[in-house]
Motif scaffolding. Sequence first.
Motif, PDB file in Angstrom:
ATOM      1  N   LEU A   1       0.848  -1.192   0.000  1.00 39.75           N
ATOM      2  CA  LEU A   1       0.000   0.000   0.000  1.00 39.75           C
ATOM      3  C   LEU A   1       0.883   1.241   0.000  1.00 39.75           C
ATOM      4  CD1 LEU A   1      -2.921  -0.609   2.550  1.00 39.75           C
ATOM      5  CD2 LEU A   1      -3.073  -0.334   0.069  1.00 39.75           C
ATOM      6  N   ASN A   2       0.437   2.259  -0.730  1.00 46.15           N
ATOM      7  CA  ASN A   2       1.206   3.501  -0.816  1.00 46.15           C
ATOM      8  C   ASN A   2       0.250   4.684  -0.799  1.00 46.15           C
ATOM      9  OD1 ASN A   2       3.246   5.390  -1.384  1.00 46.15           O
ATOM     10  ND2 ASN A   2       2.675   5.311  -3.566  1.00 46.15           N
ATOM     11  N   ILE A   3       0.624   5.742  -0.098  1.00 46.82           N
ATOM     12  CA  ILE A   3      -0.180   6.977  -0.098  1.00 46.82           C
ATOM     13  C   ILE A   3       0.564   7.988  -0.977  1.00 46.82           C
ATOM     14  CG2 ILE A   3      -1.148   8.821   1.321  1.00 46.82           C
ATOM     15  CD1 ILE A   3      -1.280   6.942   3.664  1.00 46.82           C
ATOM     16  N   VAL A   4       0.100   8.156  -2.219  1.00 45.06           N
ATOM     17  CA  VAL A   4       0.859   8.978  -3.179  1.00 45.06           C
ATOM     18  C   VAL A   4       1.036  10.415  -2.669  1.00 45.06           C
ATOM     19  CG1 VAL A   4       0.968   9.839  -5.552  1.00 45.06           C
ATOM     20  CG2 VAL A   4       0.032   7.559  -5.103  1.00 45.06           C
ATOM     21  N   SER A   5       0.021  10.958  -2.009  1.00 49.16           N
ATOM     22  CA  SER A   5       0.123  12.345  -1.507  1.00 49.16           C
ATOM     23  C   SER A   5       1.068  12.433  -0.312  1.00 49.16           C
ATOM     24  CB  SER A   5      -1.267  12.817  -1.052  1.00 49.16           C
ATOM     25  OG  SER A   5      -1.620  12.145   0.161  1.00 49.16           O
ATOM     26  N   GLY A   6       1.355  11.281   0.285  1.00 52.57           N
ATOM     27  CA  GLY A   6       2.221  11.278   1.479  1.00 52.57           C
ATOM     28  C   GLY A   6       1.501  11.744   2.728  1.00 52.57           C
ATOM     29  N   GLN A   7       0.219  12.041   2.606  1.00 54.67           N
ATOM     30  CA  GLN A   7      -0.533  12.578   3.750  1.00 54.67           C
ATOM     31  C   GLN A   7      -1.092  11.439   4.596  1.00 54.67           C
ATOM     32  OE1 GLN A   7      -3.333  15.469   2.253  1.00 54.67           O
ATOM     33  NE2 GLN A   7      -1.745  16.515   1.078  1.00 54.67           N
TER      34      GLN A   7
ATOM     35  N   GLN B   1     -13.063  19.221  -0.963  1.00 56.79           N
ATOM     36  CA  GLN B   1     -12.014  20.143  -1.446  1.00 56.79           C
ATOM     37  C   GLN B   1     -10.632  19.493  -1.332  1.00 56.79           C
ATOM     38  OE1 GLN B   1     -12.543  23.570   1.035  1.00 56.79           O
ATOM     39  NE2 GLN B   1     -14.491  24.118   0.045  1.00 56.79           N
ATOM     40  N   ARG B   2     -10.381  18.886  -0.193  1.00 54.80           N
ATOM     41  CA  ARG B   2      -9.054  18.271  -0.002  1.00 54.80           C
ATOM     42  C   ARG B   2      -8.829  17.155  -1.010  1.00 54.80           C
ATOM     43  NH1 ARG B   2      -7.655  14.014   3.512  1.00 54.80           N
ATOM     44  NH2 ARG B   2      -5.419  13.662   3.348  1.00 54.80           N
ATOM     45  N   MET B   3      -9.842  16.318  -1.216  1.00 55.70           N
ATOM     46  CA  MET B   3      -9.692  15.210  -2.177  1.00 55.70           C
ATOM     47  C   MET B   3      -9.549  15.735  -3.601  1.00 55.70           C
ATOM     48  SD  MET B   3      -9.182  12.272  -1.053  1.00 55.70           S
ATOM     49  CE  MET B   3      -9.325  11.489  -2.662  1.00 55.70           C
ATOM     50  N   GLN B   4     -10.250  16.819  -3.933  1.00 54.62           N
ATOM     51  CA  GLN B   4     -10.110  17.379  -5.296  1.00 54.62           C
ATOM     52  C   GLN B   4      -8.671  17.851  -5.523  1.00 54.62           C
ATOM     53  OE1 GLN B   4     -13.481  20.093  -4.892  1.00 54.62           O
ATOM     54  NE2 GLN B   4     -14.493  19.093  -6.671  1.00 54.62           N
ATOM     55  N   ILE B   5      -8.081  18.504  -4.518  1.00 52.58           N
ATOM     56  CA  ILE B   5      -6.697  18.977  -4.654  1.00 52.58           C
ATOM     57  C   ILE B   5      -5.752  17.776  -4.771  1.00 52.58           C
ATOM     58  CG2 ILE B   5      -4.839  20.237  -3.500  1.00 52.58           C
ATOM     59  CD1 ILE B   5      -7.080  21.899  -2.129  1.00 52.58           C
ATOM     60  N   ILE B   6      -5.980  16.742  -3.956  1.00 53.72           N
ATOM     61  CA  ILE B   6      -5.127  15.542  -4.002  1.00 53.72           C
ATOM     62  C   ILE B   6      -5.236  14.878  -5.380  1.00 53.72           C
ATOM     63  CG2 ILE B   6      -4.987  13.141  -3.159  1.00 53.72           C
ATOM     64  CD1 ILE B   6      -5.511  14.193  -0.338  1.00 53.72           C
ATOM     65  N   LEU B   7      -6.467  14.762  -5.910  1.00 56.36           N
ATOM     66  CA  LEU B   7      -6.657  14.093  -7.208  1.00 56.36           C
ATOM     67  C   LEU B   7      -5.966  14.881  -8.322  1.00 56.36           C
ATOM     68  CD1 LEU B   7     -10.398  13.025  -6.828  1.00 56.36           C
ATOM     69  CD2 LEU B   7      -8.396  11.507  -6.886  1.00 56.36           C
ATOM     70  N   ASN B   8      -6.089  16.197  -8.283  1.00 59.36           N
ATOM     71  CA  ASN B   8      -5.470  17.016  -9.334  1.00 59.36           C
ATOM     72  C   ASN B   8      -3.961  17.119  -9.170  1.00 59.36           C
ATOM     73  OD1 ASN B   8      -7.747  17.913 -11.006  1.00 59.36           O
ATOM     74  ND2 ASN B   8      -8.495  18.711  -9.047  1.00 59.36           N
ATOM     75  N   SER B   9      -3.477  16.964  -7.953  1.00 62.90           N
ATOM     76  CA  SER B   9      -2.036  17.107  -7.715  1.00 62.90           C
ATOM     77  C   SER B   9      -1.287  15.798  -7.908  1.00 62.90           C
ATOM     78  CB  SER B   9      -1.795  17.585  -6.281  1.00 62.90           C
ATOM     79  OG  SER B   9      -2.650  18.668  -5.981  1.00 62.90           O
ATOM     80  N   TYR B  10      -1.946  14.663  -7.599  1.00 66.96           N
ATOM     81  CA  TYR B  10      -1.181  13.404  -7.556  1.00 66.96           C
ATOM     82  C   TYR B  10      -1.754  12.282  -8.415  1.00 66.96           C
ATOM     83  CZ  TYR B  10       0.744  15.665  -3.416  1.00 66.96           C
ATOM     84  OH  TYR B  10       1.332  16.559  -2.559  1.00 66.96           O
TER      85      TYR B  10
END
Length: 394
Positions: free
Chosen positions: A214-220, A238-247
């Motif tokens: 398992l890996n958390i791509v955002s590192g969060q 909002q947080r998930m939208q930023i994570i999806l667009n960033s990673y």
Amino acid sequence: MKNINFIFLSLMWFTLLITGCGKASTNETSADKEAVSAVSSSLVNRADDGRIIVGISMPDQQLERWNRDGAFLKSEFEKYGYEVILSFADNLIDKQISELRNMIDEGVDLVVVSAIDGGTLSSVLDEASQAGVKVIAYDRLLMDTDIVDYYVSFDNYMVGELQARYVIDALKLDASDETRNIEIVTGDPVDNNARYFYNGEMDTLVPYFEKGKLNIVSGQKDFYVTATGTWSTEIAQQRMQIILNSYYKHNRLDAVVCANDSTALGAVNAIRSDYSQDNKVIVTGQDADVENVYNILSGNQSMTVFKALKNEAIVTVDLTRAVLEGDSPDEKLIEESGWDFECRYDTTSYNNGRKNVKSYLLIPKVLDSSNIQKELFDTGYYTYDSDGNIILGE
Ligand code: GAL
């Protein structure tokens, strides 16, 4: 990269800000002292009128479940002739404090409290104690106070374990060495339960991080970094939208471990609007809220952890009856109760910073498309109205 961290930091600080600001106004004032003396006089007046009044203080009505908890508790108490004062604090700490103070003024014998922020009620609980009012912490523990007699909740650590275990099984991690990508959406950091959900999840997932499955791509991964102030769907989205667009423009997202249904709704909305790949993303939840049941039936959410709130109310009412009859209930309350559901007496798992609080813990259950009809509709917990909308059963 830097400015992305700035956005997440501001979301995290926003979460901490909205959770921190309510604390400012809890210092003891001379008005408090006056309130205390007023209470003791009303107590004297009420002592012998034979009425038993219970105050029920719920955190909020935006989050679906608390409306049900309030209604189940009220009807269960009234079955035994108790008078009930039921209040909802709109996630405003000062409002919860003043509502509790009013209940004490009204001469309640006992209060059932589900705190917005478990660490902000110690002074009004002192007033309750001085007025001889008993205190039961409901679902969420009351922190940093000796003035809590009992705690009724579900096994909150197990909730997190069940969510994580569901992801492990759904992604068949024990049968493959492939690395799968997940993200974590935790609850409101001032809610003591959020830490138990998170610990249950992480303790179960960590071996898979360590094995590289398992890996958390955002590192969060941190509790506060993944937190969602007031369990808000908007903040989670909002947080998930930023994570999806960033990673996740070029990465595959396999699962989102959401601590409850209001945050799961945010994650599902973000995946629908901002995730372009076509694999099915496993999404967890908790509470079996109506919108989320629709999402499970349509396949957009994978599971929810169901907590039979009626049973939580039954335990609370039977405990209250024993306490107000002058007993000091323990595990025997369960043996003698005749409850047709499982409940565990626990005196070690919940320390509120002052003491281990005697707790009655119910057992949560996993629901997904394979058993949701049987567990929610065949039991009458939910039904459909004439237009086919899901509504609460009788
Ligand atoms: C927790 C509760 C959960 C969920 C969450 C948001 O304290 O145990 O069932 O409802 O609050 O309200």
